[in-house]
Design an enzyme around this catalytic site. Structure first.
Site, PDB file in Angstrom:
ATOM      1  N   ASN A   1       0.705   7.264  50.949  1.00 50.39           N
ATOM      2  CA  ASN A   1       2.003   7.236  50.276  1.00 50.39           C
ATOM      3  C   ASN A   1       1.918   6.462  48.968  1.00 50.39           C
ATOM      4  OD1 ASN A   1       1.589   4.795  51.761  1.00 50.39           O
ATOM      5  ND2 ASN A   1       3.732   4.284  51.412  1.00 50.39           N
TER       6      ASN A   1
ATOM      7  N   GLU B   1      -0.193   2.586  52.572  1.00 48.95           N
ATOM      8  CA  GLU B   1      -0.230   2.096  53.953  1.00 48.95           C
ATOM      9  C   GLU B   1       0.173   3.148  54.977  1.00 48.95           C
ATOM     10  OE1 GLU B   1       4.132   1.165  52.993  1.00 48.95           O
ATOM     11  OE2 GLU B   1       2.242   1.609  51.985  1.00 48.95           O
TER      12      GLU B   1
ATOM     13  N   CYS C   1       2.291   3.380  48.418  1.00 44.51           N
ATOM     14  CA  CYS C   1       1.676   2.055  48.521  1.00 44.51           C
ATOM     15  C   CYS C   1       0.457   2.036  49.437  1.00 44.51           C
ATOM     16  CB  CYS C   1       2.708   1.036  48.997  1.00 44.51           C
ATOM     17  SG  CYS C   1       4.192   0.965  47.977  1.00 44.51           S
TER      18      CYS C   1
END
Length: 1014
Positions: A591, A595, A593
């Site tokens: 995604n 994670e 970020c």
């Protein structure tokens, strides 16, 4: 006591500096000063009068500051004039970013920004002289001025009428603000505030004067951050109560004990009238709800946390905030409990967790819970198919998802590459890059209602024929139509590529329309099929392909990562081989970020709902409080599961996916704070062990909580066939990666401390409510709210100024200050030294070595410690981690070692590369290179064994400990003769080039435009 690193100045130079300071402080304009900023911005001077802002005075002040340090020749130096002009522009831009005609500047703010600009510009000697003389002048003013001169001032109301200043109330409010806090006093706040007042000051300016008076003291004593927050709280109370009453109203913190219940009812009614809050909230038993509100918890915020809430989270109407902090937390809690059977009890349970900072929901949940558009999810992952309908539908989906604060991860790998044939037009494709440009502009256009920037990350697999153009997307040179300056990018790297890197072998790039199944394959199945396509290309059966040396492509990937900060490095095979949901799909990307690792396809948009446990609240000096952690985790998982059913879905593909699989992502924040509480340095085996044990317990409790919910509410729809249904928990799935990587030097720890057998059996028989339960997000904003360090990050600096969308904030490490006080070392000299040495203790001689180790900053810590801690966490997590990597002096060799070390340690993803500015690192001249990081060097490879296994032959493993060296590129034997890898790769030419001769754009921590820095 002598100042460490103090710059001696002649008295005459001090007098020049004094003249400079006084010209700024009194508003006297030197004859040669240029006209400054627009006169609409006002400056409150030391004598209380107001004058127009004039940037020319800043220019003069800076010039004389350089003169004081560098001598008379500095005045005639073109370099100094250029530097002063540049610094003046930076100061002016920073001051005016959050200032307008209604918000005057105070002279202290201007001086803060001048100091900050000098430090950021690496003009340390000048900055140090400026800091020291600023302190000297403050003491001189203190000695010369009467304690509290009596003045008759008036305050201008909103209607323009004047009323006498109620100094007694100001004193009471400041007295409340310092109550119960150690080492703070009302006197300096009142004295500083009084100096900033003038006749006819507005009520807002009066409140701001008190806040700023406390704020300037934060660097001397961190508890003044709480004082500043409490003074901001008084302003907020006046704003909210006056708005709801329709007339000016104030209440002290003491009075709010009885005022909060009626206020909350009035707030709720008004929010419903304005269609800001779901009317269903008014049907709760408000007697029970208001009885549970704890007004005293409003006092627990630091200034950064409360200012962030004030600017971006609280409900408002026409710019007026009327939602107080405990009303905010209760509104979020009620929204999450709205479908519970016992709504009031659950809302109070959720409120307790949020308002005590034990757990914090993600930003979209805090923004939207309890509202009429309850879009509570954080992350959305999509796959874009290879046709115009899918591509333009992706733009629309991105816009709709971003509108309500969703972060986006887009898998663009299926889109055919440059030069590929287009059957419908009998033409050739322009590749994926032009479509990425449109995606970039969509993210800019839809900025989440002004609350934060729209944000997306594009992923591309390393075998895509457009990968080299993809690497250049964030460059500031070249055809701007093929650049995406605002969109994040990430490499989706298969294991086979890194095998080729370590074998110094060739790598073949393909267009996905000719190799469509590579997109859905991973592990050894991908490697085998990839080699088959290479053989087909050699036979002339594939039209669009290109061969490159794997090491050369890897070098370019690392070069661009340093130069532009992108694309990030993420690993396809670990994400898929360990995915619990591999029976129903493929993880094609992460995604925004890095994670989240969930399946996507054209029919399903993956959704994840995030929240983070505050580790600081779950440790004592003796260790992890497992009982409290279990209680927090069980409630938190329930809250996250509720999000799935309450959620407002903007597109049907997201709803379909989320209700089928029900993934959530429980993470942690405050890891560094927890280490401080335990007295454990980040760069230590003890810290790695704590990362391991704390994540093991969180994993155990989270999985157990989801199983309990499955028993209460039912399994998620696609449970059967998942790894869960086979009794394979995240710790067990490590073996799947080990098996696939056999011989590739995977260096992971699979030890456990808890008895997992009973839970494993319960998961098999009862099931899981959620397909995924854990992911460690960056927590950049919610950690600010909670007053702890973000996520799993090491400490950036012990003293620095943080810039985000709410402005600039002085951040001091309170744990360090406490330790220094205990040893009698905290004083003004220490503050000055911390500023001079960029928040580092390393060069301050009088600080003991044990404190230097405990409070080492991110760039003083060997990066491999971060990877080691991430590795032991990853074995417990069914998704991934937002893992930022720090390098003080980047070089090609260091980046190569670090990122391959991360791969060997079993990490699924990495996030930002964070580096210091170019002046902190040594540069070399480029020789024998085309501008690439040219230190990815190889040693001669051993000959391949006679009968190499098709999967992969052994390669030397990286160092098992951070203190040992990792080989630059230790070539592995060929995975297979069919791969066209030479049995004895040629030795790569070695070079002494360590750094690109340009300043890198890796993340600088305090960038207000960077999502990770918010």
């Amino acid at each position: 006591m002598a100042l460490t690193g103090r710059v001696p100045l002649e008295r005459a130079h001090f007098e020049e500096l004094l003249e400079t300071r006084m010209s700024v402080e009194t508003g006297q304009r030197p004859p040669s000063a240029a006209e400054g900023a627009p006169s609409a911005v006002r400056v409150i001077r030391r004598d209380g009068s107001v004058s127009p802002f004039d940037a020319g005075k800043i220019s003069v002040a800076l010039t004389k500051a350089f003169l004081a340090v560098e001598g008379g020749d500095a005045a005639a130096s073109s370099r100094v004039h250029h530097v002063v002009a540049e610094l003046t522009g930076q100061v002016e831009a920073a001051l005016l970013r959050h200032t307008g005609p209604e918000t005057p500047l105070h002279i202290e703010q201007i001086q803060d920004q001048v100091e900050l600009a000098l430090m950021r510009g690496e003009h340390h000697k000048v900055a140090r002289a400026y800091v020291l003389y600023r302190d000297e002048r403050a003491k001189a003013r203190e000695a010369a001025a009467p304690a509290h001169p009596e003045v008759a001032l008036s305050v201008k109301g909103a209607d323009g009428t004047l009323r006498p200043l109620d100094w007694a109330r100001v004193s009471h409010v400041v007295g409340e603000a310092v109550a119960g806090l150690e080492d703070v006093s009302a006197e300096p706040v009142l004295a500083e505030a009084k100096r900033n007042l003038y006749d006819g000051i507005t009520a807002d300016e009066l409140a701001l004067a008190q806040i700023m008076a406390a704020r300037v003291l934060v660097e001397q004593e961190p508890n003044y951050s709480f004082v500043s927050a409490r003074l901001l709280l008084d302003k907020l109370r006046g704003e909210a109560l006056s708005y709801l009453a329709g007339a000016p109203r104030q209440a002290s913190q003491d009075e709010m004990a009885s005022e909060y219940a009626p206020y909350f009812r009035a707030y709720l009614r008004r929010a419903v009238e304005l269609e800001l809050v779901d009317p269903e909230l008014t049907t709760f038993d408000l007697d029970k709800i208001t009885a549970a509100i704890r007004p005293e918890r409003d006092l627990d915020f630091g200034f950064l946390g409360l200012q962030t809430l004030y600017d971006r989270y609280f409900q408002h109407h026409n710019g007026v905030r009327f939602e107080l902090p405990q009303a905010f937390f209760m509104r979020v809690a009620m929204g999450l409990a709205i479908r519970e059977d016992n709504r009031e009890a659950r809302a109070i349970e959720f409120y307790e967790l949020l308002s005590t900072f034990h757990f914090m929901a993600s930003t979209p949940t805090l923004f939207n819970s309890g509202t009429n558009r309850a879009q509570l999810s954080s992350c959305f992952l999509t796959t874009v198919d290879d046709d115009l309908d899918s591509i333009f539908q992706a733009y629309k989906n991105n816009a709709l998802l971003a509108k309500y604060s969703g972060g986006l991860g887009n898998d663009w790998t299926p889109v055919r590459g440059l030069g590929a044939h287009i059957k419908g037009t009998n033409g050739q494709s322009q590749g994926v890059v032009p479509f990425l440009k449109i995606a970039n502009d969509t993210a800019v256009a839809v900025n989440q209602g002004g609350k934060r920037k729209g944000a997306a990350c594009a992923y591309l697999e390393t075998w895509h024929v457009d990968i080299e153009e993809f690497l250049d997307l964030r460059k500031n040179t070249g055809d701007d139509r093929r650049r995406t300056h605002d969109m994040n990018t990430a490499n989706w790297v298969p294991d086979e590529f890194l095998r080729r890197v370590e074998a110094n072998a060739e790598w073949t790039l393909f267009s996905p329309n000719e190799t469509p199944d590579l997109h859905d394959l991973y592990g050894n199945a991908f490697a085998q099929r990839y080699r088959e396509y290479e053989a087909a290309a050699a036979r002339g059966e594939i039209k669009v392909f290109r061969k490159v040396r794997a090491v050369e492509l890897w070098r370019r990937m690392l070069t661009m990562l340093f130069e532009t900060g992108h694309p990030w490095i993420t690993f396809k095979d670990p994400c898929n081989l360990r995915s619990p949901q591999q029976h129903v799909g493929v993880v094609h990307s992460s995604n925004l970020c890095t994670e989240i690792t969930l399946n996507t396809n054209t029919e399903e948009v993956a959704v994840c709902n995030l929240g983070s446990v505050n580790l600081l609240k779950h440790v004592t000096p003796s260790g992890l409080d497992t009982e409290r952690l279990e209680k927090t985790v069980r409630t938190a998982v329930r809250m996250l599961d509720n999000v799935i059913d309450i959620n407002f879905y903007t597109i049907p593909e997201a709803r379909r996916s989320n209700l089928r699989h029900r993934p959530v992502g429980l993470g942690i924040m405050g890891f560094q704070d927890a280490l401080f509480e335990l007295g454990v340095p980040f760069a230590s085996e003890e810290a790695v062990k704590f990362a391991d044990v704390s994540m093991e317990h969180l994993s155990y409790y989270a999985i157990s909580a989801s199983t309990d919910l499955a028993e209460e509410r039912g399994q998620y729809q696609t449970f059967e066939g998942s790894l869960w249904s086979k009794g394979i928990l995240p710790i067990d799935s490590m073996q799947l990666l080990i098996d696939a990587r056999q011989g590739d030097g995977l260096d992971v720890d699979t030890s456990t401390t808890l008895d997992w057998a009973p839970l494993r059996e319960r998961v098999k028989t009862v099931g899981m409510r959620n397909s995924n339960v854990m992911a460690i997000a960056p927590t950049a904003t919610i950690s600010n709210i909670s007053g702890v360090g973000q996520s799993i990050e090491p400490l950036f600096q012990n003293l620095y100024v943080k810039s985000n969308m709410s402005g600039d904030f002085t951040v001091v490490n309170p744990h360090l200050v406490k330790s220094l006080k205990a040893r009698g070392l905290w004083d003004e000299v220490m503050v000055s030294d911390l500023k001079y040495f960029d928040g580092s203790l390393g060069q301050i001689d009088r600080v003991p070595d044990d404190l230097k180790a405990l409070y080492a900053t991110a760039f003083e810590i060997e990066s491999k410690w971060i990877v080691d801690a991430g590795s032991v966490r990853q074995k417990w997590i069914d998704q991934a981690q937002s893992l930022n990597l720090y390098i003080a002096a980047p070089s090609g060799r260091k980046l190569d070692e670090l990122y391959r070390y991360a791969w060997h340690k079993g990490l699924k993803t990495t996030y930002y590369l964070r580096a210091q500015s170019a002046t902190h690192v040594e540069k070399s001249t480029l020789r024998g290179t085309d501008g690439k990081l040219n230190a990815v060097s190889a040693t001669p490879a051993p000959a391949a064994p006679a009968a190499a296994a098709p999967a992969a032959a052994p390669s030397p493993a990286p160092s098992p400990s951070p203190s040992a060296a990792v080989p630059a590129v230790s070539p592995a034997p060929s995975p297979s003769p069919a791969a066209a890898v030479p049995a004895e790769p040629k030795e790569m030419p070695k070079t002494d080039v360590d750094f690109v001769a340009t300043e890198g754009a890796a993340c600088r921590i305090d960038d207000p435009d960077c999502e990770a820095c918010q």
